[in-house]
Motif scaffolding. Structure first.
Motif, PDB file in Angstrom:
ATOM      1  N   SER A  50     -18.791  29.614  -0.998  1.00  0.00           N
ATOM      2  CA  SER A  50     -18.092  28.977  -2.118  1.00  0.00           C
ATOM      3  C   SER A  50     -18.640  27.583  -2.393  1.00  0.00           C
ATOM      4  O   SER A  50     -19.412  27.038  -1.608  1.00  0.00           O
ATOM      5  N   GLU A  51     -18.221  27.037  -3.512  1.00  0.00           N
ATOM      6  CA  GLU A  51     -18.512  25.629  -3.793  1.00  0.00           C
ATOM      7  C   GLU A  51     -17.350  25.025  -4.566  1.00  0.00           C
ATOM      8  O   GLU A  51     -16.496  25.753  -5.092  1.00  0.00           O
ATOM      9  N   LYS A  52     -17.330  23.710  -4.633  1.00  0.00           N
ATOM     10  CA  LYS A  52     -16.242  23.003  -5.299  1.00  0.00           C
ATOM     11  C   LYS A  52     -16.216  23.363  -6.781  1.00  0.00           C
ATOM     12  O   LYS A  52     -17.232  23.309  -7.459  1.00  0.00           O
ATOM     13  N   GLU A  53     -15.030  23.735  -7.275  1.00  0.00           N
ATOM     14  CA  GLU A  53     -14.911  24.203  -8.664  1.00  0.00           C
ATOM     15  C   GLU A  53     -14.242  23.196  -9.581  1.00  0.00           C
ATOM     16  O   GLU A  53     -14.124  23.428 -10.773  1.00  0.00           O
ATOM     17  N   VAL A  54     -13.725  22.090  -9.015  1.00  0.00           N
ATOM     18  CA  VAL A  54     -12.950  21.158  -9.841  1.00  0.00           C
ATOM     19  C   VAL A  54     -13.654  19.806  -9.935  1.00  0.00           C
ATOM     20  O   VAL A  54     -14.431  19.432  -9.062  1.00  0.00           O
ATOM     21  N   GLN A  55     -13.358  19.096 -11.016  1.00  0.00           N
ATOM     22  CA  GLN A  55     -13.854  17.725 -11.175  1.00  0.00           C
ATOM     23  C   GLN A  55     -12.909  16.780 -10.428  1.00  0.00           C
ATOM     24  O   GLN A  55     -11.724  17.047 -10.309  1.00  0.00           O
ATOM     25  N   GLY A  56     -13.439  15.652  -9.967  1.00  0.00           N
ATOM     26  CA  GLY A  56     -12.573  14.668  -9.320  1.00  0.00           C
ATOM     27  C   GLY A  56     -12.305  15.003  -7.864  1.00  0.00           C
ATOM     28  O   GLY A  56     -12.908  15.909  -7.284  1.00  0.00           O
ATOM     29  N   GLN A  57     -11.359  14.294  -7.293  1.00  0.00           N
ATOM     30  CA  GLN A  57     -11.060  14.400  -5.862  1.00  0.00           C
ATOM     31  C   GLN A  57     -10.407  15.744  -5.538  1.00  0.00           C
ATOM     32  O   GLN A  57      -9.572  16.231  -6.296  1.00  0.00           O
TER      33      GLN A  57
END
Length: 389
Positions: free
Chosen positions: A293-300
């Motif tokens: 997986s990888e990060k899907e959201v913007q920001g923290q």
């Protein structure tokens, strides 16, 4: 007006500070931390409110009497000194939970039996009838604690442990206790201020507790019953008023709460439990492998999870924990990642330096809650950018 009385909230080792804070925010008086417990004062309405609201309490006891005893005769006499008809009728049922740390008494079963005899004999002498024991659904649950020669008698206001929230009907292998999950979230600083991810969500406990914290939903709103509902002074109208006032303080949440798990069965169980808690609007769960997986959201992003460790599942520890570190480093920039593990050796293989380590217990297993701060770009760049501002 209802008088204030002393109560004791039991909790896990390491949660005393956050439980005390919860109590203060709720409006408790004379809050004092102990070991695995916090004492406080409040009235009957506050007793209801504390049972409904506290996320990190396992049980709330109402002390009613204490005395000294160093033999069975003194114990019997001391228990006989309580007027039990104030709390119980002769046709009702009760049970005694005893905890003993004493050179004078070494069997909690023996202590329970002696205390039961004293209570039953008191009723028989006064009324000719006697209450009976019911270990499963008693009308009154009595808690006896003996430390050295000091005997404390309390009424259990909660009944079943408060981790039994009422929403979790389906569990996975080695599910995390709901109070432990809520405490970990609070220790991690989670208040609903960002996006949230549990990448190994199992039956969805972290997700559900995270949504309840974010929306300020009382922890035990889905619970079927509390012990105090069978008490002589039970006030249903007061209870309903407190439920209404707590529900008016819930709030909306404007970020995402997401979980995934490799096992389709775990995903289905998580969805069931989230539905039971009426939180489908806030949480999404899907099948997926954290390591792909990888990060899907913007920001923290705030990440909290409970990876398997060898007490529970058969996995190759070194490679598994190395994968956790690699995935965080390569695929999750701008993330505060927290997880709990009972395999203290496995932490060496993560390959990242934790910024915090907190000692906790998962059941009888000594565990660590660790935090890894994954920066956008390299750590050095972050500090250079801050210095140049």
């Amino acid at each position: 007006m209802e008088e204030n009385f002393k109560m004791i909230a039991k909790t896990f080792f390491g949660f005393e500070e956050i439980l005390a804070k919860e109590l203060q925010l709720l409006g408790a008086q004379e809050v004092e931390k102990g070991v695995r417990m916090v004492s406080f004062k409040g009235d009957k309405g506050f007793m209801y409110k504390a049972n409904l609201s506290l996320r990190t309490a396992l049980k709330i006891l109402k002390p009613i009497y204490s005395f000294r005893a160093n033999n069975e005769k003194a114990l019997y006499k001391g228990i006989s000194g309580v007027n039990w008809s104030k709390f119980l009728n002769a046709n009702q049922t009760f049970v005694i939970d005893a905890t003993v740390h004493s050179d004078y008494f070494n069997h909690s079963e023996f202590v329970s039996q002696k205390c039961k005899d004293a209570i039953v004999d008191q009723f028989r002498e006064r009324t000719g009838q006697r209450p009976s024991i019911d270990k499963v659904y008693p009308d009154l649950r009595i808690n006896i604690h003996i430390g050295k020669d000091q005997v404390s008698v309390a009424l259990d206001t909660s009944g079943n442990s408060l981790h039994q929230r009422g929403y979790r009907t389906a569990t996975n292998i080695a599910p995390i206790n709901e109070v432990l999950a809520a405490g970990i979230l609070l220790l991690s600083g989670w208040e609903g201020q960002s996006h949230f991810l549990d990448p190994m969500c199992g039956s969805g406990t972290f997700l559900t507790e995270a949504a309840m914290i974010a929306c300020n939903i009382p922890a035990n709103i889905n619970r079927r019953e509390f012990a105090f509902e069978k008490w002589k002074d039970w006030d249903n109208e007061l209870f309903e008023t407190i439920v209404d006032s707590l529900m008016k303080k819930t709030k909306e949440f404007h970020f995402t709460i997401k979980g995934f798990d490799k096992a389709p069965s775990a995903v289905n169980k998580a969805k069931d439990n989230i539905r039971n808690a009426n939180l489908e609007d806030y949480i999404s769960v899907s099948e997926g492998n954290f390591f792909d997986s990888e990060k899907e959201v913007q920001g923290q992003l705030h990440m909290v999870f409970n990876p398997p460790y060898d007490e529970r599942l058969d996995i190759q520890m070194e490679g598994f924990y190395k994968n956790i570190g690699d995935t965080l480093k390569q695929s999750y920039p701008g993330t505060n990642a927290w997880f709990i593990t009972g395999n203290l050796d496995a932490l060496k293989f993560v390959g990242l330096r934790p910024s915090r380590k907190i000692k906790l217990f998962n059941g009888s297993i000594e565990a660590r809650l660790v935090k890894y701060e994954i920066y956008e770009g390299s750590k050095r760049t972050k500090f250079q950018n801050e210095e140049s501002k």
